[in-house]
Design an enzyme around this catalytic site. Structure first.
Site, PDB file in Angstrom:
ATOM      1  N   HIS A 128       0.816  -1.225   0.000  1.00  0.00           N
ATOM      2  CA  HIS A 128       0.000   0.000   0.000  1.00  0.00           C
ATOM      3  C   HIS A 128       0.846   1.270   0.000  1.00  0.00           C
ATOM      4  CE1 HIS A 128      -4.083  -1.692   0.316  1.00  0.00           C
ATOM      5  NE2 HIS A 128      -3.426  -2.720   0.781  1.00  0.00           N
ATOM      6  N   ASP A 168      -0.924  -4.355   5.743  1.00  0.00           N
ATOM      7  CA  ASP A 168      -2.084  -4.871   5.025  1.00  0.00           C
ATOM      8  C   ASP A 168      -1.665  -5.421   3.663  1.00  0.00           C
ATOM      9  OD1 ASP A 168      -4.739  -5.399   4.689  1.00  0.00           O
ATOM     10  OD2 ASP A 168      -5.275  -3.374   4.067  1.00  0.00           O
ATOM     11  N   GLU A 169      -2.191  -6.573   3.317  1.00  0.00           N
ATOM     12  CA  GLU A 169      -2.140  -7.112   1.954  1.00  0.00           C
ATOM     13  C   GLU A 169      -0.774  -7.027   1.265  1.00  0.00           C
ATOM     14  OE1 GLU A 169      -6.734  -6.415   0.707  1.00  0.00           O
ATOM     15  OE2 GLU A 169      -5.443  -4.666   0.603  1.00  0.00           O
ATOM     16  N   VAL A 170       0.186  -7.712   1.837  1.00  0.00           N
ATOM     17  CA  VAL A 170       1.502  -7.778   1.198  1.00  0.00           C
ATOM     18  C   VAL A 170       1.494  -8.892   0.149  1.00  0.00           C
ATOM     19  CG1 VAL A 170       3.936  -8.292   1.595  1.00  0.00           C
ATOM     20  CG2 VAL A 170       2.674  -6.844   3.195  1.00  0.00           C
TER      21      VAL A 170
END
EC number: 3.2.1.52
Lengths: 634, 595
Positions: free
Chosen positions: B305, B368-370
């Site tokens: 992100h 978040d969301e790697v």
């Protein structure tokens, strides 16, 4: 081809200086039977003048520059490009027309821009069939100029001289050759033709139309050729353009329910401005319902007195006139619906005290779910002649206030047979309903000076099913179809050849998708209808019976998006309705065969920006990043 | 002389007109029966005492119109007294460092009382005086400490004499006092029949929150929000006793946070020079929030992100890689390159810039969301992993992430000058099976965004982690709109109604590990929202969350509905464009809109 004008480049021989200016102008020929497209290339002369930057951002240099490459605006670091061009300017000069709704006739647009200022716009009425039309043109033109001024004001350009040279004057010459009636009528020809070209240092716009409404649409299109360039700190306009345009459907509406929750007049005026910006032409004002009756009529003041939520939640006749006036200048008819015989409430409870007997039954009866679709219940008393006398007065005043006498909406939504059956056990409630409709129609005829409107609308219901449908006179009745496009009964009305307005719940209901308001379930009509779904709904193409089948062709006058407001208050209005209703507007105006293609996303994004500039809090389509990087999210 | 008499006449005339207009009686009054306020026609000639809607609602319900419901003893008495809006006195009994906050809270209280009066009306200037005494046991406390800040208060209202009513608020610190004032403001109503301001006269309330962390997340990176809209959000949060504004201030799409140590991040990362949160802006938000009992929690989401702003640094991989679906969940992609040492200098600078303007007791590190695939596009990263003998598989990339997280964690401590609790989103790294290998449960709080029923929740609780619940099936307020990439509706549709928000009980989700739940948070991700839609997306749904987290009542939304409708009205009066959840008819006709 010859080119005009000056560019905004910092240096002329630069690598990219031409890229953005070689641009496609679109020629769209869209007749009912044939479509053809041709490309027209206008080449832009390079400008050698070095222009000092006058950015809107005090002391901060813009970081980005947008360059048109392969018909797309691409973002570059300002330091890496010799041309400093803002995103709106790139969008306007790159491949897409940026017009919303997309015109249906031939379009060609220049690739060069000129500086203008709102003060430099002037109107010449070359020909007009009446004084009234002339006055309307002047007022509508002023509204457009006010919008342009607001654009300058929002950008802080007020009273600030642009460093980008003297703005060019724009002379708008209007020729209306047709009806002397400025109202949006059943037979109003909304087409217009617009040409814009430079003459010496002036820009001349010739606008020809057959009605005031058509000319007004032309103003709207003209205003879409103007934009604010934040880097040049100036309004810009395309230097030349021709647009021929007219709508595919003649009824293009938005319904707003002001009874479940109240909306102040300022909200309605703003909504009408937004509708005008999208060339919608019918504001369907669902003014009353069981929950409240906010319309204070002189002919029946008791209705609002007993039915309004409170003193602050009332529309006076002056309020209505204000709305009608603004709507007329925006080319919009105001269609006020006082729903009957169901969807009535406390507004009708004063009969016994006034010696008129029971005007309504089942008002707020419990358990409500036995007698109606949502609380509170209430239905008019079809056997009380006083009901029809009041309706006649109500109808007459509505017609007088709105000036709309060629189309009328009687309501007719969701009548409960159970309610009437309890009070009139001697008669089939469907017969009562049919009889009510007949008598209401007679009241309407009297209210309208002894003449029925050309089209009287009813909501689709059991009354518009066989065997009752056939008993409604096709010459007078039309049906607003709210049922799902997949329901057989929705289709049956069309197959039977009734004029219809489509408001299919599965596509054009804006209130769906917010969960139930009476329990924690998903609600009756979820999910949310996205703008793409609204845009791509074309039931007339998907399901229209073949012309060879020997069936009557469908008579679809148009459509309307419906904003019911059980779960919407004043604050949420703009974002719920916009930009989704703009998507409907293009569907009904242009009816392009393409769905929500990349071009549509980008043009709608531009239109959303226009709405924001007019003070309409439209919801964003996506992260702003996607606007800054056109096509990256598509 | 004649001039004076004309003026006098005009004044007199105005006075008479005003009398006439206020004499106009409302058409309706209400009476309480069977726990509901029933609307009926108002007869001005009747001698029966007629109640306005709000006067009726005050005593027609165990909790009156209070929102959130108090958790301790609650007795609102049976009488309303007329009070004079111009005669409200606030007295701070113990002085200390939090005086400025106490005074600000007093000013806010008076403002809220003013909002009880509908626009355009002036209540009668008669009635009793109200003396508000604020008894703050620790007047020097003005900072939050996670799970240690005592927000409790006690409120007593009683008549002192025929001319005066006393209201006393006892609390252990400013935060409790402030909540008490908020409650007191809800005990004052306007009566449009008598044209008078009224207060509940005999009141005893003991109150404290069930959970210490009660938040709203606002993502100001996908779309920008004006400073005014952020301030308005904080105002509304204070009205329902939420206490944490979680500011997701950066993301791949934009970097509006002003980094003075690394100005290029902002320069290239903001959508435009006008869309930057400067340090002064942020300080203003932080101060505004603290006066309202709210901490501003900054998040710097990393290592994924990120994107815009980092263009010139050479410290990201796969930025805006195409097709984006292969490398991230939404465009544009972008992830920090953890093998570059220079990255950690950048991080330290960003954290220091944040520490300078956010005097926070906790910090959110994102996580978040790697995407492994994103990192795997870099040869440099692959080589680094091989040198460390990590396979290019799940575990190898977890090791790489852990390498990043450990170094970043040290930088946070260094920048803030203390070992403050850190928050991370649930992810593959926080998988309970191996989370304790990477993240010490005493250092990290996990914010859950998967569903409440996800076995991860129980798994993490069993391992002793403290959690904040933002389970998307109840607390993601961006759900239910059209998709903005692709067709159909967005990924977490349908829309979540307030009823579902209300019934999302952390206690039920956590069961025996209830103590490890710090609280909950509603998240507004902003792909499809900006200042234009903010109020409607958050309110009144966030108020439903607020009562769940403050009171954690065993009852469902039905029991809260009448008060909820009033809570929404209060927000609207504050200028919040809250969504309407029912026709106004339901607000005026208690209990008639059942399913």
């Amino acid at each position: 081809m010859k080119s005009w004008g000056e560019a905004l480049g910092r240096s002329a021989g630069a690598q990219f200086s031409r890229v953005g200016r070689l641009r496609r102008a679109l020629l769209l020929l869209a007749a009912a039977a044939c479509t053809a497209a041709a490309l027209l290339y206008w080449r832009q002369q390079a400008d050698s003048a070095h222009r000092p930057l006058h950015s809107l951002y005090a002391n901060v240099a813009p970081q980005w520059s947008w360059i048109c490459r392969n018909d797309r605006c691409e973002r570059f670091l300002a330091t890496e490009t010799p041309v400093l061009q803002s995103l709106p300017t790139c969008n306007m000069l790159c491949a897409s027309t940026q017009l919303w709704p997309q015109p249906t006739g031939p379009v060609s647009l220049a690739t060069a821009a000129a500086h203008v200022s709102a003060h430099g716009f002037s109107l010449q009425v070359v020909a007009s069939p009446s004084r009234e039309i002339k006055d309307h043109l002047a007022d509508a033109f002023n509204l457009m100029v006010e919008d342009l001024k607001a654009l300058e004001r929002n950008a802080g350009l007020d009273g600030r001289r642009s460093s980008s040279g003297t703005p060019r004057d724009v002379v708008v010459r209007v020729n209306v050759n047709g009806t002397a009636d400025p109202r949006m009528r059943q037979d109003t020809d909304e087409t217009y033709k617009l040409t814009l070209r430079p003459v010496a240092h002036t820009l001349v716009v010739d606008l020809a139309a057959r009605s005031f409404v058509g000319a007004r649409h032309g103003f709207e299109t003209l205003s879409q050729l103007v934009w604010l360039d934040p880097y040049a700190a100036s309004l810009l306009i395309l230097e030349a353009a021709t647009v021929e345009d007219g709508p595919r459907f003649r009824y293009r509406g938005l319904l707003l329910d002001t009874a479940r929750n109240f909306f102040p007049v300022s909200d309605i005026l703003r909504t009408i401005d937004a509708m005008g910006a999208c060339k919608l032409n019918t504001f369907h004002w669902h003014v009353s319902d069981s929950q409240s009756f906010p319309l204070r009529l002189n002919s029946a003041p008791q209705l609002a007195q007993h039915g309004a939520y409170g003193p602050g939640a009332v529309y006076t006749t002056d309020d209505v006139r204000t709305v009608v006036r603004r709507a007329r200048l925006r080319g919009i008819r105001v269609l006020i619906e006082v729903d009957a015989p169901a969807h009535v409430g406390r507004a009708w409870t004063w009969g016994p005290v006034a010696g008129l007997g029971h005007l309504a039954h089942c008002v707020e009866v419990e358990p409500w779910s036995t007698y109606c679709g949502e609380p509170p219940c209430g239905q008019l008393n079809p056997r009380n002649p006083n009901v029809y006398a009041i309706l006649e007065r109500v109808y007459a005043e509505i017609i007088q206030l709105t000036g709309v006498d060629d189309i009328f909406h009687l309501g007719g939504d969701e009548v409960s047979e159970r309610c009437w059956a309890q009070h009139f056990n001697d008669t089939d409630p469907m017969e009562l309903w049919f009889d009510f409709t007949k008598r209401a129609m007679r009241a309407l005829e009297r209210a309208n000076g002894g003449k029925l409107p050309e089209l009287t609308l009813l909501w689709s219901s059991r009354l518009t099913h066989t065997p009752y449908l056939e008993r409604l006179d096709k010459k007078h009745f039309g049906v607003q179809i709210w049922g799902s496009s997949r329901w057989p009964e929705s289709r049956a009305v069309l197959d039977a050849g009734y004029r219809s307005i489509l408001s299919h719940v599965d596509a054009w209901y804006l209130d769906c998708g917010f969960g139930s308001w009476r329990d924690s379930s998903d609600g009756h009509c979820g999910p949310y209808r996205s703008w793409q779904q609204i845009y791509e709904h074309r039931p007339w193409i998907e399901e229209m019976p073949g012309l060879t089948a020997g069936v009557e062709p469908w008579r679809i006058d148009g459509g309307a998006a419906c904003q019911w407001t059980e779960q919407l208050g004043s604050g949420g209005l703009d974002a719920r309705v916009w930009p989704r209703t703009a998507a409907l507007a293009e569907r009904l105006w242009s009816d392009r065969s393409e769905g929500a293609t990349a071009d549509v996303y980008l043009r709608l994004d531009t239109q959303r920006t226009r709405l924001l500039a007019k003070g309409i809090h439209a919801a964003p389509l996506w992260p702003r990043w996607c606007s800054h990087n056109p096509h990256a999210c598509l | 002389m004649w001039r004076h008499s004309i003026v006098f006449c005009v004044v007199n005339l105005l006075f008479v007109l005003q009398c006439v207009s206020t004499e106009e009686q409302p058409a309706w009054h209400w009476s309480c029966g069977d726990g509901k306020c029933v609307k009926s026609k108002h007869d001005p000639k009747s001698s029966e005492p007629a109640l306005s809607l709000e006067a009726c609602k005050m005593f027609c319900n165990e909790y009156g119109m209070l929102w959130p419901a108090p958790t301790g003893e609650t007795d609102l008495g049976r009488f309303l007294s007329k009070i004079n809006i111009n005669n409200i006195e606030i007295q701070i009994l113990k002085r200390g460092k939090s005086d400025d906050l106490m005074q600000a809270a007093g000013r806010r209280f008076k403002g809220l009382v003013g909002l009880a009066v509908p626009l355009g009306l002036t209540p009668k200037q008669t009635g009793k005086a109200v003396y508000v005494y604020l008894v703050n046991e620790n007047p020097d406390v003005k900072e939050f400490t996670l799970s240690d800040t005592d927000e409790s208060y006690s409120l007593r209202v009683s008549p002192e004499s025929n001319e005066r009513i006393n209201a006393t608020i006892f609390a252990n610190n400013f935060f409790g006092i402030r909540h008490g004032l908020e409650t007191l403001s809800q005990l004052i109503v306007f009566d449009d029949i008598k044209n008078h301001l009224l207060i509940a006269r005999d009141v005893t309330i003991d109150d404290k929150p069930a959970y210490p962390y009660r938040g709203i997340l606002l993502d100001t990176a996908r779309n920008y929000y004006s400073l005014e809209s952020i301030m308005a959000t904080i105002d509304a949060m204070a009205a329902v006793k939420l206490n944490t504004f979680h500011w997701h201030i950066t993301d791949s799409q934009s970097f509006p946070f002003q980094s003075t140590k690394r100005p290029d991040l902002t320069k290239y990362g903001a959508y435009s020079p006008a869309k930057i949160y400067t340090k002064d802006n942020i300080r203003a938000v932080v101060d505004y929030a603290l006066e309202r009992g709210i901490r501003v929690l900054p998040e710097f989401d990393a290592p994924a992100h990120v994107g815009e702003g980092w263009q010139d640094t050479n410290l990201t991989v796969c930025f805006n890689a195409q097709p984006w679906q292969s490398f991230c969940v939404e465009p544009p992609c972008g992830q920090l390159n953890p093998v570059r040492d220079e990255l950690y200098e950048y991080l330290e600078d960003i954290y220091s810039d944040m520490a300078e303007v956010f005097p926070t007791d906790i910090f959110h590190m994102g996580g978040d969301e790697v995407s492994e695939k994103c990192w795997n596009t870099s040869v440099e990263i692959q080589q680094f992993m091989q040198q460390n003998r990590w396979q290019l598989d799940n575990e190898g990339f977890l090791n790489l992430w852990n390498y990043f997280q450990t170094k970043a964690q040290d930088k946070v401590y260094k920048a803030f000058g203390k070992r403050l609790p850190l928050i991370m989103w649930t992810s593959t790294l926080t998988n309970y099976v191996h989370a304790d290998r990477y993240l010490n449960k005493d250092d990290y709080v996990i914010q859950v965004w998967t569903t409440g029923a996800d076995p991860q929740v129980q798994g993490l609780l069993k391992k002793g982690y403290r959690l904040i619940l933002s389970n998307y099936d109840a607390l993601y307020f961006d759900c239910g709109f059209g998709a903005w990439v692709g067709s159909g509706n967005n990924w977490c549709s349908p829309y979540i109604g307030w009823q579902k928000v209300y019934e999302n009980s952390p206690k039920v989700i956590a069961q025996e590990y209830y103590d490890q739940i710090l609280g909950g948070e509603a998240a507004l991700w902003s792909e499809q929202s900006d200042s234009a839609t903010l109020d409607g997306r958050l309110w009144p749904r966030a108020a439903a969350l607020a009562e769940r987290l403050w009171a954690e009542l065993p009852t469902g939304w039905q029991d809260a509905e009448k008060r909820m409708l009033h809570a929404r009205e209060r927000l609207v009066r504050m200028g919040i464009k809250a969504e309407s959840i029912e026709p106004e008819w339901c607000y005026q006709n208690d209990g008639n809109c059942y399913a």
